[in-house]
Each structure stands twice: as structure tokens, then as C-alpha cells.
Enzyme design. Structure first.
Site, PDB file in Angstrom:
ATOM      1  N   ARG A  37      79.583  25.548  81.016  1.00  0.00           N
ATOM      2  CA  ARG A  37      79.189  26.843  81.587  1.00  0.00           C
ATOM      3  C   ARG A  37      80.207  27.330  82.620  1.00  0.00           C
ATOM      4  NH1 ARG A  37      72.545  26.449  82.156  1.00  0.00           N
ATOM      5  NH2 ARG A  37      72.137  26.876  79.958  1.00  0.00           N
ATOM      6  N   LYS A 197      58.865  19.925  67.324  1.00  0.00           N
ATOM      7  CA  LYS A 197      57.543  20.533  67.231  1.00  0.00           C
ATOM      8  C   LYS A 197      57.550  21.944  66.674  1.00  0.00           C
ATOM      9  CE  LYS A 197      55.081  18.006  70.748  1.00  0.00           C
ATOM     10  NZ  LYS A 197      54.407  18.117  72.029  1.00  0.00           N
ATOM     11  N   GLY A 354      70.263  23.092  73.743  1.00  0.00           N
ATOM     12  CA  GLY A 354      70.809  21.846  74.288  1.00  0.00           C
ATOM     13  C   GLY A 354      71.041  20.757  73.250  1.00  0.00           C
ATOM     14  N   GLY A 377      67.036  28.194  76.558  1.00  0.00           N
ATOM     15  CA  GLY A 377      65.833  29.021  76.475  1.00  0.00           C
ATOM     16  C   GLY A 377      66.119  30.469  76.084  1.00  0.00           C
TER      17      GLY A 377
HETATM   18  C1  3PG Z   1      68.947  27.169  81.661  1.00  0.00           C
HETATM   19  O1  3PG Z   1      69.578  26.186  82.056  1.00  0.00           O
HETATM   20  O2  3PG Z   1      68.361  27.208  80.580  1.00  0.00           O
HETATM   21  C2  3PG Z   1      68.968  28.402  82.527  1.00  0.00           C
HETATM   22  O3  3PG Z   1      69.823  28.214  83.608  1.00  0.00           O
HETATM   23  C3  3PG Z   1      67.582  28.795  82.965  1.00  0.00           C
HETATM   24  O4  3PG Z   1      67.029  27.829  83.801  1.00  0.00           O
HETATM   25  P1  3PG Z   1      65.447  27.802  84.036  1.00  0.00           P
HETATM   26  O5  3PG Z   1      64.855  27.347  82.706  1.00  0.00           O
HETATM   27  O6  3PG Z   1      65.216  26.820  85.147  1.00  0.00           O
HETATM   28  O7  3PG Z   1      65.006  29.182  84.373  1.00  0.00           O
END
Ligand code: 3PG
Ligand code: MG
Length: 397
Positions: A37, A197, A354, A377
Site C-alpha cells: 500500500r 463461507k 487479502g 473490504g
Molecule cells: C482495510 O484495511 O481494509 C481498510 O484500511 C479499511 O480498514 P477497516 O476495515 O478497519 O475500516
């Protein structure tokens, strides 16, 4: 794809630029273990510094419930400085006198990192007063945090409306890649979705069946679909209570002309342990005492054929229990096939999440895909067809 400003629309010289980054990187014993990142953010910083801007980097880190020294951004100063090839100053707070003093001391072409935004409750609350306190520090706002764009937080949503706002280079690259894969793709488009899942990816599966020509499902979530079709799954991870939902997704896909590829064979074992004795069986013959832990070679070949016939791929989730060898085999074989077709130029491949990124790294092919997202996410929410607050704020700004 909404339209928004980019760095090219700004006259940067002498301007204080609030750069929302995502420096939420993995750290162990004070050392960054994956700098992706940071490296992907560096070109935006380089462009801002080249334009003689004053760069003020804002980020969250972890999920602190208030000020918490163990969640400080201080350990990021050195890695960030190395990535941009300049000294980086640090402010012990992201608003107020500590921030003002550091920002006030910067000259054009200099850069500072401010302490964790989430030390203030106003960040996650999207509080207008907190956003105003941030806005006071800068003249322009640049958002390069695609991976946090699913959070309607003050530095992402409210702040974008308080100063002229633009997307940074990483944000632009992410949106271009995802747009090319899902908004205006070359067809046929294939999605490969894995993971443990079904319950965490229901919206994604439903949205994908309306978007793609072929959806291959792997990982333990495929077990729920196999179970729903009356196939034996032994002691495999399986969300039996979602059998009806799985059948609905399959029926919806058939209606919308989306081919679903489910495993035809499986690598099974009695336990999930490295190097355990395995048995590869046809999908109708999973022993009652065994667990499905990876897709088998016939399935890999079938997925490979489908990939060879596709022009575009969106990939999220490994197809087996890939952290535990030998159940990484199919995911790695598929990753290599995706890399080969991408290199040959017949497939535009976009991957994210991830576990998927870790699997690509394990296969040694990260650089060979068309695009690998920095987002977890946010990438998932995009694949669910949801509007991301961070993207919406830029479009409306
Ligand atoms: C992540 O690593 O997915 C983002 O930085 C968002 O982090 P968070 O899920 O803690 O909001
Ligand atoms: Mg996360």
C-alpha cells in the site's frame, strides 16, 4: 463510472494538499511486513511534490477506540520516507495545535504524516466539526485510499465536500481497473469466487450472476452449493442452512444466462493438517468421514478451459484451504494459468482481497496479472454492486 477530478485539474504549486491515504498496513514488532500500500501510494506523492505542493498525509491505522500508542502511525514515517525518497515529518495529532505547527512549518515540496485519524471519534462518525478541523490544515483534498472507500468516515466523506477534491493516481488506477472488468468489459467475462463461507458473499454472488457470463465457485463455499444439489460433502465446512439460498442463486444464474462452474472433483482428507494423507475423488464420491479441502485436477482443467475462453476475469477468494499445503495446489495452478493468459494478452485479469493477494504472491505471479487491487473490504463491496462512499463523495465534490 462517475466522473471526478484528478491531479491534472489542480494547480498545485504552493498549495497545502490533504492526501487521504490508506496506511493500514500489516505491522509486526514495529516493522511493516507488507509495504504494497505504501509503494502504490508513492507515485501520487511524487506527483504532488513535483508540482511543488505541501503534502499532508492523513490515514487511519487499525481500529483504536481512542488515542492508543500501540496504534500510532509513527512507525510508518520511516517506510514512507524511504518510499518517497524524502524526509517525512510527523505530527502527534491529526488536528489542533500539534498538527497546525507541523503543517505550518512545511515548505512547498515537503511532506508530513499526521497521527492516526481514528484517535478521534469524529472520524468514524463522519462528524462535520472534525472534518472542518482537518480541512483547516489544507487548501486541496486528494483521496488515494480506494481500499477505505467503503467507509463513510469524516476524512473520506465529509472532508471531500469542504475543499476542492480529486482522486489520486492509485484511486484512479483502482477505479479504471474495476471499471474495465465490470462496467465496460470485453466479453466473455468470468468471475472466480472462493473462500470459506457463502454467507459472507451472498450479495456478491447474486450481483455477479447478473454481470458475468461464467461464475466459477470454489473454496468451502462451493460445498454449500454441492450440498444443495444433493451431493455428499462428508464432514466438510458447509452452511447447510443456506441450501435454499444456494438453489435460488443457481436458479437466478440459469435465468440470466450465467454459467455456473462447480467442482467436479475434490481433494479430501480426514483432517486439515500440512502434509496429511489425501484422496482425490469425483464430487459424487466424497467419503462420509472426509472433508473437501481443495478442488481436484479435473476442476482445475475445466476452470483453465473457461479462462482460456474468457476475455475478462474478476477473482476473489482461493479455491482451497490454501494456507495448508498441499491444499494450495489448485489455487496456485489456477493463479499460474491466469498469469499465463494475462501475459499472452488474451485475458484482462483483476484480483483483490487479502487471501487472494497472498495466494498470488505464493504462486509468484502478482506482477503478471493485469491488476491486483490493494483493497479487501472495498473490493468486495464493489463486487456487490454497492456505491462506495469514498467514490461517491469524489463524484459529487
Ligand atoms: C482495510 O484495511 O481494509 C481498510 O484500511 C479499511 O480498514 P477497516 O476495515 O478497519 O475500516
Ligand atoms: Mg479490513
Amino acid at each position: 463510472m462517475p466522473r471526478f477530478r484528478t491531479l491534472d485539474d489542480f494547480d498545485l504549486a504552493g498549495k497545502r494538499v490533504l492526501l487521504r491515504a490508506d496506511l493500514n498496513v500489516p505491522i509486526k514488532d514495529g516493522k511493516v511486513t507488507d509495504a504494497t500500500r505504501i509503494e502504490r501510494l508513492a507515485p501520487t506523492i511524487a506527483a504532488l511534490l513535483a508540482g511543488n505542493a505541501i503534502v499532508i498525509v492523513l490515514s487511519h491505522f487499525g481500529r483504536p477506540k481512542g488515542p492508543d500508542p500501540s496504534q500510532s502511525l509513527q512507525p510508518l514515517v520511516e517506510p514512507l520516507s524511504r518510499a518517497v525518497g524524502r524526509p517525512v515529518r510527523f505530527a502527534t495529532d491529526c488536528i489542533g495545535p500539534a498538527a497546525q505547527e507541523v503543517v505550518g512549518s512545511l515548505k512547498p515540496g515537503e511532506i508530513a504524516l499526521l497521527e492516526n485519524l481514528r484517535f478521534h471519534k469524529g472520524e468514524e462518525a463522519n462528524d462535520p466539526d472534525f472534518a472542518r478541523a482537518l480541512a483547516e490544515l489544507g487548501d486541496l483534498y486528494v483521496d488515494d485510499a480506494f481500499s477505505a472507500a467503503h467507509r463513510a468516515h469524516a476524512s473520506i466523506a465529509a472532508l471531500a465536500h469542504l475543499r476542492p477534491a480529486a482522486a489520486g493516481k492509485l484511486m484512479q488506477a483502482e477505479l479504471d481497473a474495476l471499471g474495465a472488468a465490470l462496467d465496460t468489459p470485453q466479453r466473455p467475462v468470468m468471475a472466480l469466487v472462493g473462500g470459506a463461507k457463502v454467507s459472507t458473499k451472498l450479495d456478491l454472488l447474486k450481483f455477479m450472476t447478473g454481470k458475468v457470463d461464467c461464475l466459477a465457485i470454489g473454496g468451502a463455499m462451493a460445498n454449500t452449493f454441492l450440498f444443495a444439489q444433493g451431493k455428499p460433502v462428508g464432514r466438510s465446512l458447509c452452511e447447510r442452512e443456506l441450501a435454499d439460498t444456494a438453489r435460488e442463486i443457481l436458479a437466478g444464474a440459469a435465468e440470466r444466462g450465467c454459467d455456473i462452474l462447480l467442482p467436479e472433483d475434490a481433494v479430501t482428507a480426514e483432517k486439515l493438517e500440512p502434509g496429511v494423507v489425501t484422496r482425490t475423488v469425483g464430487i459424487g464420491a466424497v467419503p462420509a468421514t472426509a472433508m473437501i479441502l481443495d478442488v481436484g485436477p479435473q476442476t482445475v482443467a475445466r476452470v483453465g478451459n473457461a479462462l482460456a475462453q474468457s476475455r475478462t476475469l474478476v477473482w476473489n477468494g482461493p479455491v482451497g484451504a490454501f494456507e495448508t499445503p498441499p491444499f494450495d495446489r489448485a489455487t496456485i495452478a489456477i493463479a499460474k494459468k491466469v498469469a499465463e493468459l494475462s501475459r499472452a494478452g488474451t485475458l484482462l485479469s483483476v484480483a483483490g482481497g487479502g487471501d487472494t493477494v497472498a495466494a498470488l504472491a505464493a504462486a509468484g505471479v502478482t506482477e503478471q496479472l493485469s491488476y491486483v487491487s490493494t483493497a479487501g473490504g472495498a473490493f468486495l463491496e464493489w463486487l456487490e454492486g454497492r456505491e462506495l462512499p469514498g467514490v461517491a463523495a469524489l463524484a459529487a465534490a
